[in-house]
Design an enzyme around this catalytic site. Structure first.
Site, mmCIF file in Angstrom:
data_model
loop_
_atom_site.group_PDB
_atom_site.id
_atom_site.type_symbol
_atom_site.label_atom_id
_atom_site.label_comp_id
_atom_site.label_asym_id
_atom_site.label_seq_id
_atom_site.Cartn_x
_atom_site.Cartn_y
_atom_site.Cartn_z
ATOM 1 N N GLY A 298 0.837 -1.206 0.000
ATOM 2 C CA GLY A 298 0.000 0.000 0.000
ATOM 3 C C GLY A 298 0.867 1.250 0.000
ATOM 4 O O GLY A 298 1.890 1.294 0.683
ATOM 5 N N ARG B 260 0.744 -4.829 -5.548
ATOM 6 C CA ARG B 260 0.927 -6.080 -4.820
ATOM 7 C C ARG B 260 1.201 -7.112 -5.903
ATOM 8 O O ARG B 260 0.614 -7.075 -6.983
ATOM 9 C CB ARG B 260 -0.313 -6.416 -4.014
ATOM 10 C CG ARG B 260 -0.696 -5.241 -3.088
ATOM 11 C CD ARG B 260 -1.489 -5.650 -1.886
ATOM 12 N NE ARG B 260 -2.211 -4.515 -1.331
ATOM 13 C CZ ARG B 260 -1.797 -3.815 -0.281
ATOM 14 N NH1 ARG B 260 -0.682 -4.115 0.333
ATOM 15 N NH2 ARG B 260 -2.525 -2.815 0.172
ATOM 16 N N ASP C 22 6.045 -5.190 5.970
ATOM 17 C CA ASP C 22 6.635 -6.505 6.244
ATOM 18 C C ASP C 22 6.627 -7.426 5.029
ATOM 19 O O ASP C 22 7.584 -8.165 4.795
ATOM 20 C CB ASP C 22 5.841 -7.207 7.355
ATOM 21 C CG ASP C 22 6.314 -6.781 8.739
ATOM 22 O OD1 ASP C 22 7.421 -6.217 8.839
ATOM 23 O OD2 ASP C 22 5.567 -7.014 9.701
ATOM 24 N N THR D 262 4.455 2.431 5.615
ATOM 25 C CA THR D 262 3.065 1.981 5.678
ATOM 26 C C THR D 262 2.314 2.856 6.675
ATOM 27 O O THR D 262 2.877 3.238 7.714
ATOM 28 C CB THR D 262 2.930 0.501 6.103
ATOM 29 O OG1 THR D 262 1.558 0.239 6.448
ATOM 30 C CG2 THR D 262 3.782 0.124 7.302
ATOM 31 N N ASP E 190 0.081 1.854 8.506
ATOM 32 C CA ASP E 190 -0.453 0.997 9.573
ATOM 33 C C ASP E 190 0.373 0.974 10.866
ATOM 34 O O ASP E 190 -0.113 0.502 11.891
ATOM 35 C CB ASP E 190 -0.602 -0.451 9.071
ATOM 36 C CG ASP E 190 -1.517 -0.566 7.869
ATOM 37 O OD1 ASP E 190 -2.375 0.311 7.696
ATOM 38 O OD2 ASP E 190 -1.370 -1.540 7.098
ATOM 39 N N ASP F 266 2.572 -1.021 11.659
ATOM 40 C CA ASP F 266 2.545 -2.406 12.147
ATOM 41 C C ASP F 266 3.855 -3.159 11.882
ATOM 42 O O ASP F 266 3.849 -4.382 11.722
ATOM 43 C CB ASP F 266 1.354 -3.157 11.519
ATOM 44 C CG ASP F 266 1.453 -3.220 9.990
ATOM 45 O OD1 ASP F 266 2.286 -2.493 9.406
ATOM 46 O OD2 ASP F 266 0.692 -3.995 9.386
ATOM 47 N N ARG G 125 -5.242 -2.562 8.502
ATOM 48 C CA ARG G 125 -5.167 -3.990 8.205
ATOM 49 C C ARG G 125 -5.459 -4.785 9.488
ATOM 50 O O ARG G 125 -6.477 -4.566 10.094
ATOM 51 C CB ARG G 125 -3.812 -4.355 7.602
ATOM 52 C CG ARG G 125 -3.935 -5.628 6.815
ATOM 53 C CD ARG G 125 -3.055 -5.931 5.660
ATOM 54 N NE ARG G 125 -1.800 -5.284 5.515
ATOM 55 C CZ ARG G 125 -0.892 -5.674 4.617
ATOM 56 N NH1 ARG G 125 -1.159 -6.725 3.856
ATOM 57 N NH2 ARG G 125 0.231 -5.048 4.474
HETATM 58 P P1 ADP Z 1 3.297 -4.628 2.809
HETATM 59 O O1 ADP Z 1 4.649 -4.571 2.176
HETATM 60 O O2 ADP Z 1 2.717 -3.276 3.051
HETATM 61 O O3 ADP Z 1 3.257 -5.528 4.017
HETATM 62 P P2 ADP Z 1 2.017 -6.733 1.268
HETATM 63 O O4 ADP Z 1 1.892 -7.690 2.404
HETATM 64 O O5 ADP Z 1 0.859 -6.616 0.342
HETATM 65 O O6 ADP Z 1 2.303 -5.233 1.730
HETATM 66 O O7 ADP Z 1 3.312 -7.150 0.449
HETATM 67 C C1 ADP Z 1 3.711 -6.403 -0.667
HETATM 68 C C2 ADP Z 1 4.325 -7.314 -1.687
HETATM 69 O O8 ADP Z 1 5.511 -7.916 -1.142
HETATM 70 C C3 ADP Z 1 3.479 -8.503 -2.097
HETATM 71 O O9 ADP Z 1 2.516 -8.157 -3.062
HETATM 72 C C4 ADP Z 1 4.525 -9.425 -2.680
HETATM 73 O O10 ADP Z 1 4.925 -8.974 -3.962
HETATM 74 C C5 ADP Z 1 5.689 -9.200 -1.717
HETATM 75 N N1 ADP Z 1 5.693 -10.241 -0.669
HETATM 76 C C6 ADP Z 1 4.845 -10.351 0.366
HETATM 77 N N2 ADP Z 1 5.133 -11.455 1.109
HETATM 78 C C7 ADP Z 1 6.181 -12.051 0.510
HETATM 79 C C8 ADP Z 1 6.942 -13.235 0.783
HETATM 80 N N3 ADP Z 1 6.669 -14.015 1.826
HETATM 81 N N4 ADP Z 1 7.952 -13.539 -0.061
HETATM 82 C C9 ADP Z 1 8.238 -12.758 -1.126
HETATM 83 N N5 ADP Z 1 7.560 -11.635 -1.431
HETATM 84 C C10 ADP Z 1 6.544 -11.278 -0.635
HETATM 85 O O1 F6P Z 2 -1.351 -1.408 4.443
HETATM 86 C C1 F6P Z 2 -2.004 -0.205 4.160
HETATM 87 C C2 F6P Z 2 -3.466 -0.439 3.931
HETATM 88 O O2 F6P Z 2 -4.086 0.812 3.643
HETATM 89 C C3 F6P Z 2 -4.200 -1.115 5.081
HETATM 90 O O3 F6P Z 2 -4.515 -0.236 6.128
HETATM 91 C C4 F6P Z 2 -5.397 -1.678 4.374
HETATM 92 O O4 F6P Z 2 -5.859 -2.843 5.023
HETATM 93 C C5 F6P Z 2 -4.856 -2.042 3.019
HETATM 94 O O5 F6P Z 2 -3.662 -1.295 2.828
HETATM 95 C C6 F6P Z 2 -5.817 -1.761 1.892
HETATM 96 O O6 F6P Z 2 -5.255 -2.221 0.710
HETATM 97 P P1 F6P Z 2 -5.846 -1.914 -0.737
HETATM 98 O O7 F6P Z 2 -5.379 -0.553 -1.131
HETATM 99 O O8 F6P Z 2 -5.259 -2.976 -1.587
HETATM 100 O O9 F6P Z 2 -7.328 -1.949 -0.635
#
Ligand code: ADP
Ligand code: F6P
Length: 324
Positions: A15, A76, A107, A129, A131, A133, A175
């Site tokens: 995000g 994503r 993360d 982020t 969040d 978090d 989230r």
């Molecule tokens: P954030 O980085 O904010 O936590 P996401 O959880 O959506 O957001 O992760 C962002 C992107 O990071 C995912 O769409 C994917 O491309 C990559 N990613 C997430 N988890 C993994 C993982 N376990 N191994 C490799 N890439 C990952």
């Molecule tokens: O991680 C940031 C965030 O805005 C969260 O607070 C929320 O759950 C999520 O992303 C929403 O994602 P999307 O933009 O894919 O709807």
């Protein structure tokens, strides 16, 4: 001997968050100042796999520090969780001469960075982020802007809620985490704050509290509900049926992610961006930049991802006691 980095890539992932542009700007300008080439990878890991890669100069980040969103776009990319795509990503970095990479995200994005690091691309994460978090850091870029945006919106809902003597449930993002809800709950003087980390789903207790507050003469009842609990609209219907009070649900949604970054977000992002490049210049790999006791530090990504973070019991308690 640590390998010398010549070309630094930068991407934003997950995000978007206000301040990501300030971080990108800092990465680009610090790298150029240190004599490195810079490549911007657009649309996160998706863009990496599609080779959506551009050369970046210092002037390319002019006039961006004050802008929300991310000039490199974000995405994503579920397939990046698979080894075959991680290997492809590392190969593409090599093909474009990218030997150091800065990943701005949460993360999930760091988990992707960790994989690239293990495949020979020196990689550094920057926490971006709304969040808040990410366990290893006290601060994540975007949080301050997002909570201020949400706070101002909630003040407005509160005005109309008081005029109509209504109950209002306002759902904020986060989230699975309740940091935005906790901060807004306290800053907006909410009567109830529902956090995924704390809520026991005892709706009767919530209803009793609304009725008791009304008897005490309160003209409104503001409930801040975290996205991780959700279901604000059906909750509003049930509360209205049980209390007889008009109840409305407002889901703030993506407005919380936009807007010009606050001073704190611009400042933190700028320092973290420069810090990430300096780590790469020192030959560091698989690190994440963090704020700890007000100081900028860095952790091994494996260690950072294993850390746990929790909502402060005391702050939650304060939120409750101030709403009497
Ligand atoms: P954030 O980085 O904010 O936590 P996401 O959880 O959506 O957001 O992760 C962002 C992107 O990071 C995912 O769409 C994917 O491309 C990559 N990613 C997430 N988890 C993994 C993982 N376990 N191994 C490799 N890439 C990952
Ligand atoms: O991680 C940031 C965030 O805005 C969260 O607070 C929320 O759950 C999520 O992303 C929403 O994602 P999307 O933009 O894919 O709807």
């Amino acid at each position: 001997m640590a390998k010398e980095i010549n070309t630094i890539g930068v991407l934003s992932s997950g995000g978007d968050a206000p301040g990501m542009n300030a971080a990108i700007r800092a990465v680009v300008r610090t790298a150029i100042y240190r004599g490195k080439k810079v490549k911007g990878i657009r649309k996160g890991y998706n863009g990496l796999l599609n080779e959506d890669i551009i050369d970046m100069q210092a002037k390319d980040v002019s006039d961006t520090i004050q802008r929300g969103g991310t000039i490199l776009y974000t995405a994503r990319c579920p397939e990046f969780r698979e080894e075959v795509y991680q290997k492809k990503g590392a190969e593409i970095c090599r093909k474009h001469g990218i030997d150091g990479l800065v990943v701005i995200g949460g993360d999930g994005s760091f988990a992707g960075a960790q994989k690239l690091a293990s495949l020979g691309i020196n990689t550094i994460g920057i926490p971006g982020t709304i969040d808040l978090d990410i366990a290893c850091t006290e601060y994540t870029i975007g949080f301050d802007t997002a909570v201020n945006t949400a706070m101002e919106a909630i003040d407005k809902v509160r005005d109309t809620s008081t005029s109509h003597e209504r109950c209002s449930i306002i759902e904020v993002m986060g989230r699975r985490a309740g940091y935005i809800a906790l901060w807004c709950g306290i800053a907006n003087g909410a009567e109830d704050i529902l956090l995924p980390e704390k809520y026991d789903y005892n709706e009767q207790e919530l209803i009793n509290n609304i009725i008791a507050n009304r008897k005490r003469g309160k003209k409104h009842h503001i409930i801040i509900n975290a996205e991780g609990i959700g279901h604000s609209t059906s909750m509003a219907r049930r509360i209205e049926a049980a209390t007889g009070l008009e109840t409305r649900a407002t889901i703030l949604g993506h407005m919380q992610r936009g807007g010009s970054p606050s001073c704190r977000d611009r400042m933190t992002a700028s320092v973290m961006g420069a810090y990430a490049v300096d780590l790469l210049c020192k030959g560091e790999n698989n690190r994440v930049v963090a704020l700890k006791n007000g100081e900028y530090v860095d952790y091994d990504i494996d260690e950072a991802l294993a850390m746990k973070k929790s909502i402060s019991d005391y702050q939650f308690e304060v939120g409750k006691l101030l709403s009497i």
